[in-house]
Scaffold this active site. Structure first.
Site, PDB file in Angstrom:
ATOM      1  CG  ASP A  72      -0.185  -0.361   2.480  1.00 25.71           C
ATOM      2  OD1 ASP A  72       0.950   0.108   2.659  1.00 25.71           O
ATOM      3  OD2 ASP A  72      -0.736  -1.124   3.294  1.00 25.71           O
ATOM      4  CG  ASP A  74       1.676   4.674   4.218  1.00 24.59           C
ATOM      5  OD1 ASP A  74       0.472   4.630   4.506  1.00 24.59           O
ATOM      6  OD2 ASP A  74       2.459   3.713   4.388  1.00 24.59           O
ATOM      7  CG  ASP A 149       9.276   1.962  12.532  1.00 21.98           C
ATOM      8  OD1 ASP A 149       9.571   2.483  11.439  1.00 21.98           O
ATOM      9  OD2 ASP A 149       8.440   1.040  12.641  1.00 21.98           O
TER      10      ASP A 149
HETATM   11  P1  ATP Z   1       4.102  -2.765   5.806  1.00 18.92           P
HETATM   12  O1  ATP Z   1       3.110  -1.855   5.141  1.00 18.92           O
HETATM   13  O2  ATP Z   1       4.891  -3.628   4.917  1.00 18.92           O
HETATM   14  O3  ATP Z   1       3.507  -3.478   6.968  1.00 18.92           O
HETATM   15  P2  ATP Z   1       5.200  -0.298   6.726  1.00 18.92           P
HETATM   16  O4  ATP Z   1       6.560   0.056   7.233  1.00 18.92           O
HETATM   17  O5  ATP Z   1       4.689   0.446   5.549  1.00 18.92           O
HETATM   18  O6  ATP Z   1       5.229  -1.838   6.479  1.00 18.92           O
HETATM   19  P3  ATP Z   1       2.952   0.787   8.068  1.00 18.92           P
HETATM   20  O7  ATP Z   1       2.290   0.307   9.318  1.00 18.92           O
HETATM   21  O8  ATP Z   1       2.196   0.853   6.803  1.00 18.92           O
HETATM   22  O9  ATP Z   1       4.211  -0.152   7.916  1.00 18.92           O
HETATM   23  O10 ATP Z   1       3.580   2.202   8.408  1.00 18.92           O
HETATM   24  C1  ATP Z   1       3.981   3.145   7.445  1.00 18.92           C
HETATM   25  C2  ATP Z   1       5.170   3.916   7.963  1.00 18.92           C
HETATM   26  O11 ATP Z   1       4.835   4.594   9.179  1.00 18.92           O
HETATM   27  C3  ATP Z   1       6.382   3.064   8.326  1.00 18.92           C
HETATM   28  O12 ATP Z   1       7.181   2.788   7.223  1.00 18.92           O
HETATM   29  C4  ATP Z   1       7.084   3.943   9.333  1.00 18.92           C
HETATM   30  O13 ATP Z   1       7.806   4.949   8.705  1.00 18.92           O
HETATM   31  C5  ATP Z   1       5.925   4.565  10.083  1.00 18.92           C
HETATM   32  N1  ATP Z   1       5.546   3.765  11.261  1.00 18.92           N
HETATM   33  C6  ATP Z   1       4.642   2.774  11.330  1.00 18.92           C
HETATM   34  N2  ATP Z   1       4.541   2.267  12.559  1.00 18.92           N
HETATM   35  C7  ATP Z   1       5.394   2.962  13.309  1.00 18.92           C
HETATM   36  C8  ATP Z   1       5.767   2.935  14.678  1.00 18.92           C
HETATM   37  N3  ATP Z   1       5.213   2.065  15.508  1.00 18.92           N
HETATM   38  N4  ATP Z   1       6.688   3.815  15.114  1.00 18.92           N
HETATM   39  C9  ATP Z   1       7.244   4.715  14.275  1.00 18.92           C
HETATM   40  N5  ATP Z   1       6.966   4.788  12.973  1.00 18.92           N
HETATM   41  C10 ATP Z   1       6.060   3.932  12.482  1.00 18.92           C
HETATM   42 MG    MG Z   2       2.648   0.348   4.677  1.00 17.18          MG
END
Ligand code: ATP
Ligand code: MG
Length: 459
Positions: A72, A74, A149
């Site tokens: 997805d 962001d 993170d």
């Molecule tokens: P995936 O979508 O593959 O699960 P993702 O890293 O994109 O991995 P998301 O939950 O979609 O995970 O989060 C988008 C972004 O938001 C992350 O890449 C990170 O930069 C930030 N993020 C998400 N969760 C946290 C957290 N708990 N603490 C700090 N930053 C976060």
């Molecule tokens: Mg994501």
């Protein structure tokens, strides 16, 4: 109060002293805007044309760099949610504490968030363990990057210029296959313990090793996860189990000491010798389906993960003289209730789980109208898949499963023959004597053909 005010003023004027970010050009990163979601690119360009900064951030940029298709998209922007909302007709503001905007186009939804301020450790509202409870201040780009993170998650892709803005050496870390925490790992885990689970999941999914500084504290800080709300844990567990790398993730969780006593579900998966084969088979199956882009069902997976708990509880009740059928339902409720204390299974998923479990003893009944009714059940296919998994794990004989497959796909006469063939007593689950009724011809036409039916489980 004054200190907080000063901090705010300094932040606004951009005086947070951070080294300048690296600007990584197309020749180095190789990601062309054409490889990304056009809706995400368009969202950025509309925001930029209206005077705002806007980038594609997070998982999508990271995944493209390692050659995975993004799940997805962001977008991070300097525009406020209200400004974003005003620019896109099909958009809505969601979230109460921190508003984000969903921009929709066709079947795609892009999550747009306004740059966030980094946590102020002295003034942030936290629980008694340091977990940040409120996190709703807008900030600038630099702050937004530093509150993410891992370094690999703080990459900002500008589709207009096709450059990556890299504040924390994320591209280099990705090349070196390292998952490195931004800031001091202990402090970051205290702020949000879910980051420990994210470390394990992202490490396993991307084939990165967790940097020792981020890895070492996990074992001793694992218990902080107990303070995380059940709904949040549930979301994270879903991501982990459906990452396509669940087996690896769970092995890693065990290696990092992130299971014992943490979540009853993890104890069930990782510490249960009885159902171990069944559970790992189910996880491997799910991984394969996810990787092949096939639909997967949380209900089905949770049903498998908890089945041996149900079996044990059911058997214990029957030993105490409870009648079989009510004992099964009691066992199902007990197991689900234990899980729900820590893991907020949604009602719909819990319903699916129960359907699959409740169907299992019905497979024992291979006489009369019962089999005809069973194959008509909307969840028959999921129930049968579950039955097959039980056979693959050695719990029941495989020819029993084959019998059902034949029965479901046979014509009427063949079905009657199969019913006559079914041995009596025929209970692989319950060793109970059963009188076999002769098959009646009244069932003619009652059965539909289930051939080719895919599990309707695309949640
Ligand atoms: P995936 O979508 O593959 O699960 P993702 O890293 O994109 O991995 P998301 O939950 O979609 O995970 O989060 C988008 C972004 O938001 C992350 O890449 C990170 O930069 C930030 N993020 C998400 N969760 C946290 C957290 N708990 N603490 C700090 N930053 C976060
Ligand atoms: Mg994501």
């Amino acid at each position: 109060m004054i200190r907080k005010l000063l901090r705010k003023v300094f932040r606004r004027t951009g005086s947070v002293t951070e080294p300048a970010p690296a600007l990584i050009p197309l020749e180095q990163h190789g990601i062309r805007r054409g490889q990304l979601s056009q809706v995400a690119c368009k969202t950025c360009s509309v925001l930029q044309e209206n005077g705002h900064a806007a980038y594609i951030v997070g998982g999508a940029v990271r995944d493209l760099l390692v050659g995975y298709p993004p799940k997805d998209y962001d977008v991070a922007t300097s525009a406020t949610p209200e400004q974003v909302r005003a620019l896109f007709r099909r958009s809505r503001i969601i979230g109460r504490r921190f508003k984000i905007v969903h921009v929709m186009s066709g079947r795609e939804t892009i999550e747009v968030s306004t740059f966030r301020a980094s946590h102020d450790s002295e003034t942030a509202q936290t629980d008694e363990h340091g977990r940040v409870l409120r996190d709703n201040e807008y900030g600038n780009e630099v702050e937004d990057a530093s509150r993410r993170d891992f370094t690999v998650n703080a990459l900002y892709y500008d589709p207009t210029r096709e450059v990556i803005i890299d504040y924390h050496h994320g591209v280099a870390d990705l090349r070196q296959k390292t998952l490195r925490m931004i800031g001091e790992p202990r402090a970051r885990y205290r702020e949000d313990p879910v980051r420990m689970l994210r470390a394990v999941r992202l490490g396993a999914k991307l084939g990165l090793s967790i940097d020792p500084a981020a890895r070492h504290p996990i074992r001793e800080m694992a218990e902080l996860l107990e303070n995380v709300p059940a709904a949040r844990l549930f979301d994270e567990m879903l991501k982990l189990l459906f990452s396509g790398h669940a087996v690896k993730c769970l092995e890693q969780l065990r290696a990092e000491g992130l299971h014992h006593g943490l979540l009853p579900l993890l104890d069930v998966i990782l510490e249960q010798p009885m159902g171990e084969r069944f559970v790992w088979l189910a996880l491997a199956n799910t991984d394969e389906r996810v990787r092949q882009d096939k639909s997967v069902s949380p209900g089905f997976l949770f049903a498998t993960l908890l089945w041996h708990e149900v079996l044990a509880n059911w058997e214990a009740r029957k030993r105490e003289g409870e009648p079989s059928q009510p004992a099964l339902f009691e066992a199902m409720d007990t197991v689900l209730e234990t899980q729900s204390r820590k893991l907020a299974l949604t009602r719909r998923i819990a319903g699916d789980v129960k359907d699959i479990w409740a169907m299992q003893p019905r497979f024992d009944k291979r006489s009369g109208k019962s089999p005809y009714r069973l194959i008509e059940h909307p969840c028959y296919r999921a129930g049968w898949d579950f039955l097959r998994l039980r056979a693959q794990s050695g719990e029941i004989p495989m020819d029993f499963v084959d019998w059902w497959q034949d029965f479901a796909h046979a014509g009427h006469d063949q079905r009657e023959a199969l019913l006559n063939l079914a041995p009596a007593p025929s209970s692989p689950v319950r060793k109970r004597r059963r009188r076999r009724k002769p098959a009646s011809g009244n069932d003619a036409g009652a059965a539909g053909d289930d051939s080719g039916a895919e599990r309707k489980d695309g949640d």
